[in-house]
Design an enzyme around this catalytic site. Structure first.
Site, PDB file in Angstrom:
ATOM      1  N   ARG A  46       0.839  -1.215   0.000  1.00 59.67           N
ATOM      2  CA  ARG A  46       0.000   0.000   0.000  1.00 59.67           C
ATOM      3  C   ARG A  46       0.865   1.253   0.000  1.00 59.67           C
ATOM      4  NH1 ARG A  46      -2.242  -4.806  -0.281  1.00 59.67           N
ATOM      5  NH2 ARG A  46      -4.437  -4.899   0.301  1.00 59.67           N
ATOM      6  N   ALA A 458      -6.297   1.186   9.642  1.00 64.14           N
ATOM      7  CA  ALA A 458      -5.265   2.191   9.893  1.00 64.14           C
ATOM      8  C   ALA A 458      -5.799   3.356  10.722  1.00 64.14           C
ATOM      9  CB  ALA A 458      -4.708   2.694   8.561  1.00 64.14           C
ATOM     10  N   ARG A 496       1.233   0.206   8.593  1.00 63.22           N
ATOM     11  CA  ARG A 496       0.499   1.439   8.892  1.00 63.22           C
ATOM     12  C   ARG A 496      -0.537   1.256   9.999  1.00 63.22           C
ATOM     13  NH1 ARG A 496      -1.574  -1.172   4.789  1.00 63.22           N
ATOM     14  NH2 ARG A 496      -3.814  -1.209   4.428  1.00 63.22           N
ATOM     15  N   VAL A 533     -21.239  -3.580  10.523  1.00 65.15           N
ATOM     16  CA  VAL A 533     -22.354  -2.713  10.871  1.00 65.15           C
ATOM     17  C   VAL A 533     -23.181  -2.533   9.607  1.00 65.15           C
ATOM     18  CG1 VAL A 533     -23.036  -0.473  11.794  1.00 65.15           C
ATOM     19  CG2 VAL A 533     -20.983  -1.592  12.649  1.00 65.15           C
ATOM     20  N   ASP A 557     -13.601   2.099   4.778  1.00 67.59           N
ATOM     21  CA  ASP A 557     -12.912   2.289   3.504  1.00 67.59           C
ATOM     22  C   ASP A 557     -13.875   2.297   2.322  1.00 67.59           C
ATOM     23  OD1 ASP A 557     -13.681  -0.325   3.407  1.00 67.59           O
ATOM     24  OD2 ASP A 557     -11.663  -1.172   3.160  1.00 67.59           O
ATOM     25  N   CYS A 613     -19.013  -1.922 -24.409  1.00 66.41           N
ATOM     26  CA  CYS A 613     -18.387  -2.204 -25.705  1.00 66.41           C
ATOM     27  C   CYS A 613     -16.884  -1.957 -25.670  1.00 66.41           C
ATOM     28  CB  CYS A 613     -19.039  -1.366 -26.809  1.00 66.41           C
ATOM     29  SG  CYS A 613     -18.714   0.404 -26.709  1.00 66.41           S
TER      30      CYS A 613
END
Length: 1041
Positions: A46, A458, A496, A533, A557, A613
C-alpha cells in the site's frame, strides 16, 4: 511527545552513536538483511503505491536522527536526555507506568517498541548531552535530523550545521506548546524534487490539432484534460501530423477541452488519432536556515493553518522562544504574571518583523497559559505532517513545506465558558498535560464518553491510540469504547496499523487492537466485536445501542458503509465523525445533530464506468484490459462455478434434468451448466488443453473476428475511419510457448482450472517438458468468422441474459445424454470449487493470471502494458495508504471529539481536506443544517422527527388525523420506505384509510415503531407536493413499552 514509528526501509546498517557518547541499539531484536534492496511487497504494497519504488529504495539507504520522537528509514537513532514522568503517560503511547516508576530514560524506554515495528530498520538510542557546546560532527552520518522540545538557540545551531554541510543534511523541527504547534523545514540551498505531486501522469486522447502558431490541441468530447498551464507533454500515435510524435511541448490551457502548444504551421495536417502524455519535470526548491530567515526579518515563507492571523501566531511563538531562553522554562500554567511578560516580549518582537503584525492578546495569553501542557491529537496531526516531510527529504518525491507550518487547537479554548484557574492545574495523574490545555471539566467529559468506533484498520488503530491518551471511556462510573471490525490482520496491514505485530497475523483486528490499547492505558474500558455494521446486524446495533452512544466514529474504507452508519446516526440523533485517506490525501467531516447536514446530504458523482463495448471489443487504455482480465477471472473461476453448484443443489441428478428438458421444461441456467459439465476437465492434460483453447479464443480469434466485422479501411457514415482514436485495431497473437507472457497465461489459467475442478497439480506438471508434451497433442481449430453482431454503442449495457437458440437447445440435450451415458455426472462431477479473488496471496495465481491476460490483450491492441504491481492495484482496487496521512487525519478527528464532548456551538467545528504531497491543509466550516419551510411557520430539518403514538386498532385515517391535530397540517401522502401506504390518486387507496396501521405496515413482533414519510398539499394546483419530516409511528401508546 507522541511517537511515530518506522514505516519502511529495505536495507539496514548500524546507526548507533559511538562517536557521540554512549548509545544503545536494538541488538536483541531480529533484523532483516536486504542487501539486494528487494522490496517486501507483502508488507509495503500500500505504501509503494503512494511513494513508488525509486523513493522506497532511496529511503532504504537513509540514516535518520530524531531528537526524541521517531520516524522511519534504513537506520534510525532516537535521542532524549529526559527521564519518564507521570504525565508522559498521557502524551507518549509507548511508555508505561513501570517506566515512570523506574525513571527510565524516555529514548531507552521506547527503543524496543519502535524497533519491533519494523525488522528492516536498525534502531538505536542515545541519551548523551546535546547542548550549545556539543560537537555536532557526529551528525555527518545522517541524511535527516528532526528536533523536538529543543530551544530555538540550539535549533539554530544544529540547523546552521546541517545547512552548511555538503551535501546538506535535511533539517526539520517540530514543536507542540499546549494548543499550538509549529513545524519548520530546511532541505538546503537547492533541493531537487523529481515528482512534485505524486499523481499518475495524465494521458489525453486527441481529436484534433490545428496548423498554426500556436497549434491548438483539442481532446475528445466529454473528456476534459485536467492539465495546467506550464506543464509539459509528449505525443505519440498521431496520424498525419507525425512530426509531433515523440516531441516535448509546453502547454497553455485554453479551455477544459483544449490547450495550445508550439508552432505547427510547418507540420503536415492532422488526420486522426494521437495521445498526449504528461511529462514529470524536476523542480528545485531553495531553503533558508532559521537564523537567516529571522536575521533578514523575513519571518516566514509559508504558513498554512486555520487561523486568520498566522503572523500573529508566528510572533507569539517567537516570544515564547525568547521567554524560554530568558527564564530557562516555559510560562507557568495560568500564571498571569508570566502571561503579561510574554505579551511584552511579543510586542517587542512584532516590531522587529518585516510585516509588523498586530499582537493578538488572546493568542499570547492562551499560549502562555497552556505552553507547559500538551494536546496529544495536535501532536498526532503535526507528527503526521512532519513524517511526510522526512519522506520528502530523503526521497526527493513530493513538494516540501516552504518553510513554516502552524497548526493549532485554539477553537477548543475559545469556547470554554470562563474556566477557573484551578481547572488547568496539575493533579498528579497521566492527564496533567492534557488538563493544562482543556481544563479538568472537559477531561472528565472525555472520561465519561461512550464511543462507538466502526472499523479497526489504519485510522481505527490511530483513533484508539488517541482515545487512550485522552482517557476516553475511562471513568469508573460511566464511559465505554465499543469497537467492531470483522477483518483479520494481514501482513500488508503492519506498515500502517501500528497496534499490530507480525505474530498477530490472521488474528481478529478488533480483539488485538483492544488488547494493545489497554497496554497504552489500562484504565480504558473497551468492548471489541467482530461484526459488520449493516442491516443484518441491526438486532445488535439497534436503536437502544445507538442512543447509549455519545459519539460514533467511522474508520471505514467505502462510501456505502459510511452512508449506512450515517442513516443510523440520523435516525437516533447521534454525532458522527467521519474521516478517510487515499495516499497522501485525507479528509475529515464532522456531523452534529441539529447543527450540521448529514453525510448523506451530499453525494459525490458516481465513478465513471467503462462502457461495455469498450471492455468487450475496443479497449484504449491498460485500465480497460485489466478490468477485462478481472472480469474473465470472476466469470470463469467464481461466477460460473457458483451458478453450477446452485443449479445442482436445486436439481440433484443429471438424469432428472435430462428428463425435464426432453419433456419441454425450461430450467433457468441449464444450458450454461450443461456446457460446463460436458467440457469438465478430468486431469491436468485437459486443464492445459482448456487454457490453450482459451488463449486462442481470447487473443487470436477475437482479433480476427473484429477485423472481419470491421476491416481496417472501414469508414463511418460521415466518411471518417472506424479505426481511429480512441479505437485501436487489434492484431491477432500467435501462440509461442517460448514467450514468457504466453507461458504465464497458460500455466496460471491451467492452475486455476485445476483448482476449480479439484485436480491436483505438481511441480513436474508445470515444467516446460510436460507442457510441450501436452501441447503437441492439442488440436487448434482454424478460425471461422461468425455472424455475431459487435456492439459499438457506448451507452449500451451488458445484457442480463444471452438468448438461447433452438440449435443450442438441441446441442445441450445431446451433450447431457453423452455425459449421462458415459457415467460422467456423478455426485463429485456435479460440484465445482468457487474461487474468491484474493489479491494479497502471491501463491494462488490470481494476480498472475490477470496480469498475463491483461498484458496479452494490451499487446493485441498495441497498448502499453502494466507490470504486476500496477495490475494488482487496479484489479484489486487497492487504495494507496501511508501512515503519515492516517496519523494527521486521526489527530484532527480527535480534536473534534473534544469539541463534541464539550457540546460546542456550530462555529467551533471544522472539516478538513489535506494533501501532504503538495502540501495543502484546508479547514472549512461544517455545512450548516438547512431548514425546510412547509407553510404557516411550520418547518423542519433533517434532524427533526415528528412522533405519533398509536394502539392496536389505530387506522391509517387515525394516523393522518393525529398528525394534523398535533402539528397543524394534514398529510396527503404516506410512504414507508419504497412502499406507498397512501396516495389518494392511486386506485383503491381510499379504502386503506379504514385499515389498521398494523395491517398496512405488517411489523415484526419485536418492532416497536416504524419511520414513515409524509407529504402535504402544495400551495397552488400544479405545484409539487410539499415534503415533510420523518414521522415515527409507535405501535403502542407508550413508546417505552
Amino acid at each position: 511527545m507522541e511517537t511515530f514509528q518506522p514505516l519502511a526501509a529495505v536495507s539496514r546498517e548500524e546507526a548507533s552513536c559511538s562517536s557521540w557518547g554512549t548509545g544503545s541499539a536494538s541488538k536483541n531484536l531480529p533484523t532483516m538483511s536486504t542487501e539486494s534492496l528487494e522490496i517486501d511487497d507483502g508488507l509495503y504494497s500500500r505504501q509503494r503505491y503512494v511513494l513508488g519504488d525509486t523513493a522506497m529504495q532511496k529511503m532504504a539507504k537513509s540514516h535518520y536522527l530524531n531528537i526524541f520522537p521517531v520516524l522511519f528509514l534504513k537506520a534510525l537513532t532516537i535521542h532524549d536526555t529526559q527521564k519518564c514522568q507521570g504525565w508522559d503517560l498521557g502524551t507518549n503511547f509507548f511508555l508505561c507506568e513501570d517506566d515512570v516508576v523506574n525513571e527510565r530514560n524516555r529514548a531507552e524506554a521506547v527503543l524496543h517498541h519502535i524497533a519491533e515495528l519494523n525488522p528492516y530498520v536498525r534502531v538505536s538510542s542515545s541519551s548523551a548531552p546535546l547542548n550549545e557546546i556539543t560537537d555536532l560532527s557526529f551528525l555527518e552520518q545522517y541524511q535527516c535530523v528532526v528536533l523536538t522540545e529543543v530551544k530555538l538557540t540550539l535549533q539554530k545551531k544544529i540547523n546552521d550545521f546541517c545547512h552548511s554541510h555538503c551535501p546538506p543534511i535535511k533539517f526539520i523541527s517540530a514543536d507542540v506548546h499546549g494548543i499550538w504547534s509549529r513545524l519548520f523545514c530546511d532541505f538546503g540551498d537547492e533541493f531537487e524534487v523529481l515528482d512534485t505531486t505524486g499523481e499518475e501522469p495524465k494521458e489525453i486522447f486527441i481529436s484534433n490539432i490545428t496548423q498554426g502558431n500556436p497549434g491548438i490541441v483539442t481532446c475528445l468530447e466529454n473528456h476534459p484534460h485536467k492539465l495546467e498551464t506550464g506543464q509539459f507533454l509528449t505525443f505519440r500515435e498521431i496520424n498525419g501530423m507525425t512530426g509531433l510524435n515523440e516531441s516535448i511541448q509546453q502547454i497553455t490551457v485554453i479551455s477544459p477541452f483544449s490547450f495550445s502548444i508550439g508552432d505547427t504551421t510547418e507540420l503536415n495536417p492532422y488526420l486522426h488519432g494521437g495521445i498526449a502524455v504528461q511529462i514529470k519535470t524536476p523542480k528545485t526548491f531553495c531553503f533558508v536556515s532559521i537564523f537567516c530567515l529571522l536575521k533578514k526579518k523575513n519571518s516566514y515563507r509559508k504558513i498554512t493553518q486555520k487561523s486568520e492571523a498566522p503572523l500573529q501566531i508566528h510572533a507569539a511563538m517567537l516570544a515564547l522562544d525568547q521567554f524560554w531562553e530568558n527564564y530557562n522554562r516555559k510560562p507557568n500554567i495560568r500564571c498571569q504574571q508570566d502571561s503579561d511578560e510574554l505579551l511584552k516580549l511579543a510586542i517587542s518582537i512584532s516590531e522587529t518583523l518585516k510585516e509588523k503584525p498586530e499582537v493578538n492578546t488572546d493568542i499570547v495569553h492562551w499560549l502562555s497559559w497552556t505552553a507547559q501542557g500538551f494536546l496529544p491529537p495536535l501532536a498526532a496531526a503535526v507528527g503526521g505532517v512532519a513524517s511526510q516531510e522526512v519522506l520528502k527529504a530523503v526521497t526527493g518525491k513530493f513538494s516540501p513545506l516552504c518553510q513554516w507550518l502552524y497548526l493549532e487547537g485554539a477553537d477548543i479554548v475559545e469556547f470554554l465558558r470562563n474556566p477557573e484557574c484551578k481547572e488547568f492545574l496539575p493533579r498528579g495523574d497521566r492527564y496533567d498535560a492534557l488538563r493544562a490545555c482543556i481544563g479538568d471539566t472537559l477531561c472528565q467529559k472525555l472520561h465519561n464518553l461512550n464511543v462507538f468506533l466502526v472499523g479497526c484498520g489504519a485510522i481505527g488503530c490511530e483513533m484508539l491510540k488517541n482515545f487512550a491518551l485522552l482517557g476516553v471511556g475511562t471513568s469508573k462510573e460511566k464511559g465505554l469504547v465499543t469497537v467492531t471490525d470483522p477483518d483479520l490482520i494481514e501482513k500488508s496491514n503492519l506498515n500502517r496499523q501500528f497496534l499490530f505485530r507480525p505474530h498477530h497475523i490472521q488474528k481478529p483486528k478488533s480483539y488485538t487492537a483492544a488488547d494493545a490499547t489497554l497496554k497504552i492505558n489500562p484504565q480504558l474500558k473497551i468492548d471489541a466485536h467482530l461484526n459488520k455494521v449493516c442491516p443484518a446486524t441491526e438486532t445488535i446495533y439497534n436503536d437502544e445501542f445507538y442512543t447509549k452512544q455519545d459519539i460514533i466514529i467511522t474508520a471505514l474504507d467505502n462510501v456505502e458503509a459510511r452512508r449506512y452508519v450515517d442513516s443510523r446516526c440520523l435516525a437516533n440523533l447521534r454525532p458522527l465523525l467521519d474521516s478517510g485517506t487515499m495516499g497522501t490525501k485525507g479528509h475529515t467531516e464532522i456531523i452534529v445533530p441539529h447543527l450540521t447536514e448529514s453525510y448523506n446530504s451530499h453525494r459525490d458523482p458516481p465513478e465513471e464506468e467503462i462502457p461495455f463495448c469498450t471492455l468487450k471489443s475496443f479497449p484504449a487504455a491498460i485500465e480497460h484490459t485489466i478490468q477485462w482480465a478481472r472480469d474473465k477471472f470472476e466469470s470463469s473461476f467464481s461466477h460460473k462455478p457458483s451458478l453450477f453448484n446452485k443449479f445442482w443443489q436445486t436439481y440433484p441428478s443429471a438424469e432428472d434434468v435430462l428428463q425435464k428438458i426432453q419433456s419441454g421444461q425450461s430450467l433457468e441456467g441449464c444450458f450454461q451448466v450443461i456446457k460446463l459439465l460436458s467440457r469438465r476437465p478430468r486431469n491436468w492434460f485437459q486443464c492445459v488443453e482448456l487454457a490453450r483453447l482459451k488463449f486462442e479464443k481470447y487473443f487470436n480469434h477475437k482479433a480476427l473476428q473484429l477485423l472481419h466485422c470491421f476491416p481496417l479501411d472501414t469508414r463511418l457514415k460521415d466518411g471518417s475511419l472506424f479505426w481511429q482514436s480512441p479505437k485501436r485495431p487489434p492484431s491477432p497473437i500467435k501462440f509461442d510457448l517460448n514467450e514468457p507472457l504466453h507461458l504465464s497465461f497458460l500455466q496460471n489459467a491451467a492452475k486455476l482450472y485445476a483448482a476449480v475442478y479439484c485436480i491436483p497439480v505438481s511441480e513436474k506438471d508445470l515444467s516446460m517438458d510436460t507442457l510441450i508434451s501436452i501441447l503437441s497433442e492439442v488440436k487448434i481449430q482454424e478460425f471461422k468468422p461468425s455472424n455475431k453482431v459487435v456492439q459499438t454503442d457506448e451507452t449500451a449495457r451488458k445484457p442480463d441474459h444471452v438468448p438461447v437458440s433452438s440449435e443450442d437447445e438441441r446441442n445441450a440435450v445431446f451433450q447431457l445424454e453423452k455425459v449421462v451415458s458415459s457415467n460422467e455426472a456423478t455426485k463429485s462431477d456435479l460440484q465445482m470449487t468457487v474461487l474468491s479473488f484474493e489479491k494479497d496471496d502471491d501463491s494462488n495465481g490470481h494476480i498472475d493470471f490477470i496480469t498475463a491476460a491483461s498484458n496479452l490483450r494490451a499487446r493485441m491492441y498495441s497498448i502499453e502494458p502494466a507490470d504486476r504491481f500496477k495490475t494488482k492495484r487496479i484489479a484489486g482496487k487497492i487504495i494507496p495508504a501511508i501512515a503519515t496521512s492516517t496519523a494527521a487525519v486521526s489527530g484532527l478527528v480527535a480534536l473534534e471529539i473534544i469539541k463534541v464532548a464539550g457540546s460546542y456551538p456550530f462555529e467551533a467545528y471544522k472539516n478538513c481536506f489535506l494533501n501532504l504531497a503538495i502540501p495543502v491543509i484546508v479547514f472549512t466550516e461544517t455545512s450548516e443544517v438547512r431548514k425546510t419551510e412547509i407553510r404557516n411557520g411550520i418547518s423542519f430539518t433533517i434532524w427533526d422527527r415528528w412522533t405519533v403514538h398509536g394502539k392496536e386498532d389505530f387506522t391509517l385515517l387515525d394516523f393522518i388525523n393525529a398528525v394534523k391535530e398535533k402539528y397543524g397540517i394534514e398529510p396527503i401522502m404516506v410512504v414507508q420506505g419504497v412502499k406507498m401506504l397512501y396516495v389518494p390518486v392511486m386506485p383503491g387507496h381510499a379504502k386503506r384509510l379504514k385499515l389498521t396501521m398494523h395491517k398496512l405496515v405488517k411489523p415484526s413482533t419485536e418492532k416497536k415503531y416504524v419511520d414513515l414519510t409524509v407529504s402535504f398539499a402544495p400551495d397552488s394546483d400544479g405545484d409539487e407536493d410539499l415534503p415533510g419530516p420523518p414521522v415515527r409511528y409507535y405501535f403502542n401508546h407508550d413508546p417505552d413499552e
